[in-house]
Each structure stands twice: as structure tokens, then as C-alpha cells.
Design a protein around this motif. Structure first.
Motif, PDB file in Angstrom:
ATOM      1  N   VAL A 311       0.748  -1.265  -0.111  1.00 21.52           N
ATOM      2  CA  VAL A 311      -0.144   0.030   0.086  1.00 21.52           C
ATOM      3  C   VAL A 311       0.827   1.272  -0.079  1.00 21.52           C
ATOM      4  N   GLY A 312       2.015   1.227   0.686  1.00 18.35           N
ATOM      5  CA  GLY A 312       2.904   2.543   0.572  1.00 18.35           C
ATOM      6  C   GLY A 312       3.435   2.704  -0.586  1.00 18.35           C
ATOM      7  N   GLY A 313       3.828   1.737  -1.381  1.00 20.93           N
ATOM      8  CA  GLY A 313       4.361   2.155  -2.564  1.00 20.93           C
ATOM      9  C   GLY A 313       3.198   2.715  -3.865  1.00 20.93           C
ATOM     10  N   TYR A 314       2.032   1.885  -3.506  1.00 17.35           N
ATOM     11  CA  TYR A 314       0.987   2.361  -4.274  1.00 17.35           C
ATOM     12  C   TYR A 314       0.419   3.774  -4.131  1.00 17.35           C
ATOM     13  N   VAL A 315       0.494   4.185  -2.746  1.00 17.79           N
ATOM     14  CA  VAL A 315      -0.012   5.535  -2.559  1.00 17.79           C
ATOM     15  C   VAL A 315       1.200   6.490  -2.909  1.00 17.79           C
ATOM     16  N   LEU A 316       2.269   6.004  -2.684  1.00 17.50           N
ATOM     17  CA  LEU A 316       3.292   7.278  -3.266  1.00 17.50           C
ATOM     18  C   LEU A 316       3.266   7.277  -4.864  1.00 17.50           C
ATOM     19  N   LEU A 317       2.984   6.091  -5.625  1.00 20.93           N
ATOM     20  CA  LEU A 317       3.056   6.419  -7.045  1.00 20.93           C
ATOM     21  C   LEU A 317       1.675   7.160  -7.439  1.00 20.93           C
ATOM     22  N   THR A 318       0.549   7.247  -6.791  1.00 17.12           N
ATOM     23  CA  THR A 318      -0.704   7.738  -6.737  1.00 17.12           C
ATOM     24  C   THR A 318      -0.307   9.323  -6.788  1.00 17.12           C
ATOM     25  N   GLN A 319       0.404   9.459  -5.480  1.00 15.70           N
ATOM     26  CA  GLN A 319       0.752  11.076  -5.268  1.00 15.70           C
ATOM     27  C   GLN A 319       1.556  11.441  -6.269  1.00 15.70           C
ATOM     28  N   LEU A 320       2.645  10.833  -6.657  1.00 17.73           N
ATOM     29  CA  LEU A 320       3.536  11.477  -7.527  1.00 17.73           C
ATOM     30  C   LEU A 320       2.997  11.393  -8.840  1.00 17.73           C
ATOM     31  N   GLY A 321       2.037  10.408  -9.312  1.00 17.38           N
ATOM     32  CA  GLY A 321       1.507  10.366 -10.595  1.00 17.38           C
ATOM     33  C   GLY A 321       0.627  11.594 -10.671  1.00 17.38           C
ATOM     34  N   ALA A 322       0.142  12.452  -9.811  1.00 21.90           N
ATOM     35  CA  ALA A 322      -0.626  13.641 -10.038  1.00 21.90           C
ATOM     36  C   ALA A 322       0.126  14.917 -10.354  1.00 21.90           C
ATOM     37  N   LEU A 323       1.415  14.774 -10.238  1.00 21.84           N
ATOM     38  CA  LEU A 323       2.390  15.998 -10.657  1.00 21.84           C
ATOM     39  C   LEU A 323       2.479  15.959 -12.122  1.00 21.84           C
ATOM     40  N   PRO A 324       2.722  17.187 -12.599  1.00 22.98           N
ATOM     41  CA  PRO A 324       2.837  17.465 -14.048  1.00 22.98           C
ATOM     42  C   PRO A 324       3.963  16.679 -14.622  1.00 22.98           C
ATOM     43  N   GLY A 325       3.630  15.976 -15.575  1.00 25.36           N
ATOM     44  CA  GLY A 325       4.684  15.344 -16.557  1.00 25.36           C
ATOM     45  C   GLY A 325       5.088  13.878 -15.644  1.00 25.36           C
ATOM     46  N   LEU A 326       4.459  13.380 -14.868  1.00 26.87           N
ATOM     47  CA  LEU A 326       4.552  12.135 -14.042  1.00 26.87           C
ATOM     48  C   LEU A 326       3.450  11.182 -14.436  1.00 26.87           C
ATOM     49  N   GLY A 327       2.641  11.446 -15.267  1.00 25.48           N
ATOM     50  CA  GLY A 327       1.196  10.848 -15.237  1.00 25.48           C
ATOM     51  C   GLY A 327       1.461   9.336 -15.558  1.00 25.48           C
ATOM     52  N   VAL A 328       2.751   8.855 -15.941  1.00 26.38           N
ATOM     53  CA  VAL A 328       3.079   7.367 -16.274  1.00 26.38           C
ATOM     54  C   VAL A 328       2.985   6.456 -14.897  1.00 26.38           C
ATOM     55  N   LEU A 329       3.332   7.434 -13.883  1.00 20.00           N
ATOM     56  CA  LEU A 329       3.203   6.792 -12.325  1.00 20.00           C
ATOM     57  C   LEU A 329       2.014   6.333 -12.036  1.00 20.00           C
ATOM     58  N   SER A 330       1.119   7.257 -12.472  1.00 25.62           N
ATOM     59  CA  SER A 330      -0.400   6.529 -12.023  1.00 25.62           C
ATOM     60  C   SER A 330      -0.821   5.685 -12.782  1.00 25.62           C
ATOM     61  N   THR A 331      -0.330   5.359 -13.586  1.00 25.01           N
ATOM     62  CA  THR A 331      -0.451   4.009 -14.480  1.00 25.01           C
ATOM     63  C   THR A 331       0.181   2.889 -13.606  1.00 25.01           C
ATOM     64  N   LEU A 332       1.373   3.070 -13.443  1.00 25.89           N
ATOM     65  CA  LEU A 332       2.256   2.091 -12.521  1.00 25.89           C
ATOM     66  C   LEU A 332       1.405   1.829 -11.387  1.00 25.89           C
ATOM     67  N   SER A 333       0.776   2.820 -10.746  1.00 25.38           N
ATOM     68  CA  SER A 333       0.061   2.675  -9.388  1.00 25.38           C
ATOM     69  C   SER A 333      -1.273   1.953  -9.598  1.00 25.38           C
ATOM     70  N   LEU A 334      -1.772   2.157 -10.696  1.00 25.17           N
ATOM     71  CA  LEU A 334      -2.912   1.141 -11.323  1.00 25.17           C
ATOM     72  C   LEU A 334      -2.499  -0.348 -11.430  1.00 25.17           C
ATOM     73  N   ILE A 335      -1.401  -0.568 -11.940  1.00 26.46           N
ATOM     74  CA  ILE A 335      -1.160  -1.848 -12.289  1.00 26.46           C
ATOM     75  C   ILE A 335      -0.686  -2.450 -10.952  1.00 26.46           C
ATOM     76  N   LEU A 336      -0.209  -1.865  -9.841  1.00 19.85           N
ATOM     77  CA  LEU A 336       0.583  -2.430  -8.661  1.00 19.85           C
ATOM     78  C   LEU A 336      -0.767  -2.676  -7.846  1.00 19.85           C
ATOM     79  N   GLY A 337      -1.640  -1.848  -7.908  1.00 23.11           N
ATOM     80  CA  GLY A 337      -2.938  -2.016  -6.924  1.00 23.11           C
ATOM     81  C   GLY A 337      -3.912  -3.248  -7.671  1.00 23.11           C
ATOM     82  N   LEU A 338      -4.013  -3.514  -8.883  1.00 21.44           N
ATOM     83  CA  LEU A 338      -4.540  -4.442  -9.506  1.00 21.44           C
ATOM     84  C   LEU A 338      -4.133  -5.685  -9.009  1.00 21.44           C
ATOM     85  N   ALA A 339      -2.742  -5.948  -9.138  1.00 24.81           N
ATOM     86  CA  ALA A 339      -1.697  -6.994  -9.296  1.00 24.81           C
ATOM     87  C   ALA A 339      -1.928  -7.470  -7.595  1.00 24.81           C
ATOM     88  N   SER A 340      -1.778  -6.393  -6.877  1.00 22.36           N
ATOM     89  CA  SER A 340      -1.852  -6.673  -5.380  1.00 22.36           C
ATOM     90  C   SER A 340      -3.331  -7.296  -5.104  1.00 22.36           C
TER      91      SER A 340
END
Length: 375
Positions: A311-340
Motif C-alpha cells: 500500500v505504501g508504494g501504491y499511495v506514493l506512485l498515486t501521489q507522484l503521478g498527480a504531478l505534471p509530467g509524471l502521469g506514467v506513475l499513475s498507470t504504474l500505481s493502477l497496475i500495482l493495485g490490481l496486481a496486489s
């Protein structure tokens, strides 16, 4: 309908805010959540808010002619005065006509309004019939005084009637509720099959509950720190008292809103795993603990790694993915969440992805505590 809608809406928000501490209290007190107990607690919360809303809402507009428009004729001190009102408002003869009489309907509604209070107080707070009835009468008196004083002099005069018949009806309702309280035993999911100190199996629902507690804790603390950051921003710019500028219009707003959620993330995703035996706050709440394959408790480093892969990694990726230019991290957070989530249902012992990757497994913390005591 307005008080009912407000009670349900506010009750839902309060239930979300109080969910994590409620689960923690239940696990410490009962050893498990208990769906029936949670349902009764939610019902009691919504009912309490409905009583408050019933007293206060709808609140009329305060105008210069308020008392002329909304003022009452004064308190009604005559017991059973509703009988005279029934004669005045009679709409026919017979039982059916009597039951449709508005004055009687009002009394019956006041009785029904306090039946749940009597049931909740006696059953959930373990009070006797007389004590429950007295509490109901006291609450009714508080309501009547609040109405008779114009919500404690918020208004220049009372716009609702202080009626002694309401006190009688409410007290009767509380008494009937106290007598009917044993019916609540029929609500399923309340019975304890084992002692609260006995270890429980690591179930799918328990793992999901821990994840929900973790996510809600991150969201709740994040919202608190963002709010504090915005207030601090207004103070620094001298706009808090003036009130002429919204936080979003001030310099540094984007930076504050980006950095503020990282503070609770550090506390929950880093400090908690390093300082406690559980890899997350949610798992600590539901009394789960990470252990090695040989049964020994996991060390701080392994707990931290598990947190960052969960969960810690999922939340961090989600928060950083909301920043400009880091939208790919939101995709990674979604993948991590679904896989978990998928791994939670498919791995042995419901270990989940983070536990498989770290080679750890989950057990009930009470079982570990017993082994440590015996050794």
C-alpha cells in the motif's frame, strides 16, 4: 425529509472519518470486527444525528419580522392536552377516523421517534429499563428546552412549541424501546465464538479490511495536512484574516498541495513499519504481523520493503503521478493495485504480492505474542 437526508449524509461522512478508529477499538475489545456490531453502531450514529437534525432543521431565515411570522403562542404545560386538540381536529367517527386524527398522529410519531433511542441505550450501553427511560426523558427535555428557547436564544423567540405532551410521548417511546431492546440480539454477526485473546485465521476479508484501513488512513491524514498547509500559506501571505484571497491564488499553492500529502505518507509508509511489529497501520489494527518462513518476526528492513511494495508504494506512485509530467506513475500505481488485489485472492494464505516478493508470510499477532511469552 430534510432532517432525514441530512442525518444520512452527515452520518455517512462521520462513519468514514471514524471507520479506522472504530475497527481498531473493536479488534482490541472483541478480537474481531463483528459485522452486526458495526451495523448497529452505524444505525445508532445515523439515528443520533437524525434527532439533532429533527430539533434544528429546517432553520427559518432570521428577519426583522421573525417573531411575528414564526413565533409560537408559548409553552403548552397541560398534560394530555392533545386530547382537546383531537376533538378540535376530529375528521369523523370510528377507529379509522381516530387513527387519522392529526393530533393523535403527532403523539404517535413522538412515541415512535424515541423507541430506537430506548433500544440502543439499553442494548448497546447495557442500561436498565428505568435508567434508559430516564435518559430518554432527559434527552426529550433537552430537545424541548432547545426548541422553547429558540435554539438557546439563537433566535429572538421560539419558533417551535415547548409541549409537555411531547415529553410524555418521548418518555413512553424510550420505555417501549427499552422493553423491546432484546430484539437487537437477532442482528447477525454479533456473537463471539472465541475469546478476544485467541488468535484468528488470516482470512481474505481480514486482509481486505487491513488494506481499506491503510488507504483510508492515508487519505484522511493527507486531507488534514493539505488543509493545514493551505492555512499556513494564508498566514504567511497575511490573507487568513483579510479573507480576500483563496489559497489557490497564492504563490506556492501547487508546491504545498504536492508536498503536504508526503508527510503522512512518510509517517505511515516508513515510520510505522520501522517502529512497530506490523508492516502497516491497517495490519496492526486487525492484529496481523509479518513473520519469516521459520516463524520469526520480520525485521524493520523487511517490514519497510514490504510496505514499499504494498500500500505504501501504491499511495506514493498515486501521489507522484498527480504531478505534471509524471502521469506514467499513475498507470504504474493502477497496475500495482490490481496486481496486489488479484494476488490477495490467488496466493496461499492470502499473502498478497508484497509478501510473496519479500518471502514473508502473515500470522495473527496474538499467536506471535504467545510464542514470545512461552519462550
Amino acid at each position: 425529509m430534510i432532517p432525514a437526508v441530512v442525518a444520512v449524509a452527515v452520518g455517512g461522512l462521520l462513519a468514514i472519518a471514524l471507520f479506522v478508529p472504530y475497527v481498531a477499538r473493536q479488534y482490541r475489545r472483541r478480537g474481531e470486527l463483528g459485522i452486526g456490531n458495526a451495523a448497529l453502531a452505524l444505525a445508532g450514529l445515523v439515528y443520533s444525528l437524525a434527532l439533532v437534525a429533527y430539533v434544528l432543521l429546517p432553520m427559518p431565515e432570521l428577519r426583522p419580522d421573525f417573531c411575528a411570522v414564526h413565533g409560537t403562542s408559548g409553552p403548552q404545560w397541560t398534560p394530555f392536552g392533545f386530547l382537546d386538540d383531537m376533538q378540535k381536529e376530529a375528521i369523523g367517527t370510528g377507529v379509522a377516523a381516530t387513527l387519522r386524527n392529526p393530533a393523535l398522529t403527532q403523539v404517535l410519531l413522538n412515541v415512535a421517534l424515541f423507541v430506537p433511542l430506548g433500544m440502543f441505550v439499553r442494548y448497546m450501553f447495557r442500561r436498565g429499563v428505568l435508567a434508559t427511560t430516564a435518559i430518554g426523558a432527559g434527552v426529550s427535555l433537552l430537545i424541548e428546552v432547545t426548541q422553547g428557547t429558540g435554539i438557546w436564544f439563537l433566535y429572538p423567540c421560539a419558533y417551535r412549541l415547548f409541549d409537555v405532551d411531547d415529553l410524555i410521548a418521548n418518555g413512553l417511546g424510550a420505555l417501549l424501546g427499552a422493553l423491546a431492546a432484546p430484539v437487537l440480539r437477532a442482528v447477525p454477526g454479533q456473537r463471539l465464538d472465541t475469546d478476544p485473546g485467541e488468535p484468528r485465521p488470516v482470512t481474505r476479508s481480514r486482509r481486505l479490511l487491513a488494506m481499506i484501513c491503510d488507504l483510508m488512513a492515508f487519505q484522511f491524514l493527507g486531507a488534514i495536512f493539505v488543509t493545514l498547509g493551505n492555512v499556513l500559506l494564508l498566514v504567511v501571505h497575511g490573507e487568513l484574516i483579510m479573507g480576500t484571497t483563496a489559497p489557490a491564488e497564492l504563490a506556492g499553492y501547487a508546491e504545498v498541495n504536492a508536498a503536504a500529502p508526503l508527510v503522512p505518507w512518510f509517517l505511515l509508509a516508513v515510520v510505522v513499519p520501522l517502529a512497530g511489529k506490523a508492516p502497516s497501520l491497517g495490519q496492526r489494527i486487525v492484529r496481523l504481523q509479518a513473520v519469516r518462513s521459520d516463524g520469526r518476526p520480520a525485521g524493520p528492513g523487511m517490514r519497510l520493503l514490504r510496505s514499499l511494495l504494498g500500500v505504501g508504494g501504491y499511495v506514493l506512485l498515486t501521489q507522484l503521478g498527480a504531478l505534471p509530467g509524471l502521469g506514467v506513475l499513475s498507470t504504474l500505481s493502477l497496475i500495482l493495485g490490481l496486481a496486489s488485489l488479484i494476488a490477495l485472492f490467488t496466493t496461499a494464505g492470502h499473502r498478497g504480492l508484497s509478501y510473496v516478493l519479500t518471502g514473508l508470510r502473515l500470522t495473527d499477532s496474538r499467536a506471535v505474542d504467545r510464542v514470545e511469552v512461552l519462550s
